[in-house]
Design a protein around this motif. Structure first.
Motif, short mmCIF file in Angstrom:
data_model
loop_
_atom_site.label_atom_id
_atom_site.label_comp_id
_atom_site.label_asym_id
_atom_site.label_seq_id
_atom_site.Cartn_x
_atom_site.Cartn_y
_atom_site.Cartn_z
N HIS A 12 0.82 -1.21 0.00
CA HIS A 12 0.00 0.00 0.00
C HIS A 12 0.86 1.27 0.00
N GLN A 13 2.17 1.13 0.22
CA GLN A 13 3.08 2.26 0.19
C GLN A 13 3.70 2.48 -1.20
N MET A 14 3.36 1.60 -2.13
CA MET A 14 3.96 1.65 -3.45
C MET A 14 3.30 2.74 -4.30
N PRO A 15 4.03 3.27 -5.32
CA PRO A 15 3.43 4.26 -6.22
C PRO A 15 2.32 3.62 -7.05
N TRP A 16 1.52 4.48 -7.69
CA TRP A 16 0.33 3.99 -8.39
C TRP A 16 0.68 3.05 -9.55
N GLU A 17 1.88 3.18 -10.11
CA GLU A 17 2.25 2.30 -11.24
C GLU A 17 2.29 0.83 -10.83
N TYR A 18 2.57 0.59 -9.55
CA TYR A 18 2.65 -0.80 -9.09
C TYR A 18 1.31 -1.50 -9.22
N GLY A 19 0.25 -0.81 -8.81
CA GLY A 19 -1.07 -1.42 -8.88
C GLY A 19 -1.54 -1.66 -10.31
N LYS A 20 -1.03 -0.88 -11.25
CA LYS A 20 -1.39 -1.03 -12.66
C LYS A 20 -0.48 -2.00 -13.40
N HIS A 21 0.53 -2.53 -12.72
CA HIS A 21 1.47 -3.49 -13.32
C HIS A 21 2.10 -2.93 -14.60
N MET A 22 2.58 -1.71 -14.54
CA MET A 22 3.04 -1.05 -15.75
C MET A 22 4.53 -0.68 -15.72
N ARG A 23 5.23 -1.05 -14.67
CA ARG A 23 6.66 -0.79 -14.60
C ARG A 23 7.44 -2.11 -14.72
N PRO A 24 8.52 -2.13 -15.49
CA PRO A 24 9.30 -3.37 -15.62
C PRO A 24 10.09 -3.66 -14.36
N TRP A 25 10.37 -4.92 -14.13
CA TRP A 25 11.06 -5.35 -12.91
C TRP A 25 12.53 -5.70 -13.14
N LEU A 26 13.07 -5.45 -14.31
CA LEU A 26 14.46 -5.85 -14.57
C LEU A 26 15.42 -5.14 -13.62
N GLN A 27 15.32 -3.81 -13.54
CA GLN A 27 16.23 -3.06 -12.67
C GLN A 27 16.04 -3.42 -11.20
N PRO A 28 14.79 -3.43 -10.67
CA PRO A 28 14.63 -3.86 -9.28
C PRO A 28 15.13 -5.28 -9.02
N ALA A 29 14.99 -6.17 -10.03
CA ALA A 29 15.46 -7.54 -9.84
C ALA A 29 16.97 -7.59 -9.69
N VAL A 30 17.67 -6.80 -10.51
CA VAL A 30 19.13 -6.74 -10.38
C VAL A 30 19.52 -6.21 -9.01
N TYR A 31 18.88 -5.13 -8.58
CA TYR A 31 19.17 -4.56 -7.27
C TYR A 31 18.83 -5.55 -6.15
N TYR A 32 17.74 -6.28 -6.34
CA TYR A 32 17.31 -7.22 -5.31
C TYR A 32 18.36 -8.29 -5.07
N TRP A 33 18.86 -8.88 -6.16
CA TRP A 33 19.81 -9.98 -5.98
C TRP A 33 21.19 -9.48 -5.55
N VAL A 34 21.53 -8.24 -5.91
CA VAL A 34 22.79 -7.67 -5.43
C VAL A 34 22.74 -7.44 -3.92
N THR A 35 21.59 -7.00 -3.43
CA THR A 35 21.46 -6.67 -2.01
C THR A 35 20.94 -7.83 -1.16
N TYR A 36 20.56 -8.92 -1.80
CA TYR A 36 19.99 -10.04 -1.05
C TYR A 36 20.88 -10.51 0.10
N PRO A 37 22.17 -10.72 -0.12
CA PRO A 37 23.01 -11.18 1.01
C PRO A 37 23.05 -10.18 2.16
N PHE A 38 23.01 -8.88 1.86
CA PHE A 38 23.09 -7.87 2.90
C PHE A 38 21.81 -7.81 3.73
#
Length: 302
Positions: A12-38
């Protein structure tokens, strides 16, 4: 988006684009796996966002340097033979000093430009060392065309993969990629030549990223969706982007003059396009830029 996957932020804290499923996840996915160990092994909390941001900046700076290294060696027609690759790289850093500063921003624009630069550098290096030189017109090419060599074909496919990644980082760059490729192919057909395997494999590389992008979005949103379609529907057809500001179609013309303090900027650009149109390579670049520019003239939010 990355913090949502880490459980550090609620839906519920996400921007409106999240609810519309209109932003790609490639960049967040890269950041996610880079920061996963931390986050999950070292148990960093949300308060450590400054350290994560610093980590991202160091990563992006490291990724910016290969862009310069990839384009450092000029092809034979523009090489004087007196400077090494390292010296050329220093020249580029001196002239294009702003690129690393742009790339370290945590934005989809910077992330997508990184992939687009690698794409253009890959296809440029592949063709520059073959008879299908990007500095030559198709009529001037040697009859013994080496554009079908294995190395060129591999680099063409890799360039397509990078171009596809730029699209899945920022959908607007799909306009440039399509304009670049269609101008490249059209130039070949106008010269009454066959479409090369390099052109086919470049397109194949772009297409190969499509199912991967959809799969990454499904991982991010938790449901199967087609985010480019959703983005087009919401921001173009429904004009949701205009809620954040709307400018007239001629907005860029005045802005370019004002920001550069150069009243002749558009004449210079027109002259550059006309002068470079004879070149296979620069004609394709110009085609991509023109399509990208003209399309944005008709979009209200710029």
């Amino acid at each position: 988006f990355t913090y949502l996957k880490h459980g550090l932020q609620q839906a519920h804290q996400m921007p409106w684009e999240y609810g519309k499923h209109m932003r790609p996840w490639l960049q967040p996915a890269v950041y996610y796996w880079v920061t996963y160990p931390f986050v999950h092994w070292l148990e960093w909390e949300y308060q450590a966002i400054e350290r994560l941001t610093t980590l991202f900046q160091l990563l992006l700076i490291a990724l910016a340097l290969p862009c310069f290294w990839a384009i450092a060696p000029l092809p034979a027609p523009h090489r004087d033979g007196t400077r090494s690759k390292r010296q050329w790289m220093m020249v580029y850093l001196g002239v294009l000093w702003f690129m690393p500063f742009m790339i370290v921003r945590h934005s989809s624009e910077a992330f997508s430009i990184f992939f687009l630069t690698l794409s253009l550098a890959s296809i440029y290096r592949a063709l520059a060392n073959s008879s299908a030189s990007p500095f030559e017109s198709p009529r001037e090419e040697n009859a013994n065309d080496s554009s079908g060599s294995k190395q060129v074909l591999i680099w063409a496919f890799v360039a397509g993969l990078f171009a596809g990644c730029s699209f899945w980082s920022r959908f607007q760059l799909g306009l440039f990629v399509f304009g670049f490729w269609i101008t490249w192919v059209a130039s070949t057909l106008i010269e009454k030549r066959r479409v090369s395997w390099a052109q086919v494999l470049f397109a194949a590389g772009v297409v190969a990223t499509l199912p991967v992008g959809v799969a990454i979005d499904a991982w991010g949103y938790g449901v199967w969706t087609v985010s480019p379609y959703n983005y087009f529907m919401e921001n173009i057809l429904y004009d949701k982007s205009s809620y954040f500001g709307r400018q007239p179609w001629h907005y860029y013309f005045g802005q370019a003059v004002g920001l550069t303090l150069n009243p002749l900027i558009w004449l210079w650009l027109a002259w550059a396009v006309k002068s470079a149109w004879r070149s296979y390579w620069y004609r394709s670049i110009s085609g991509g830029l023109l399509l990208f520019f003209v399309a944005h003239l008709f979009i209200g939010h710029k």
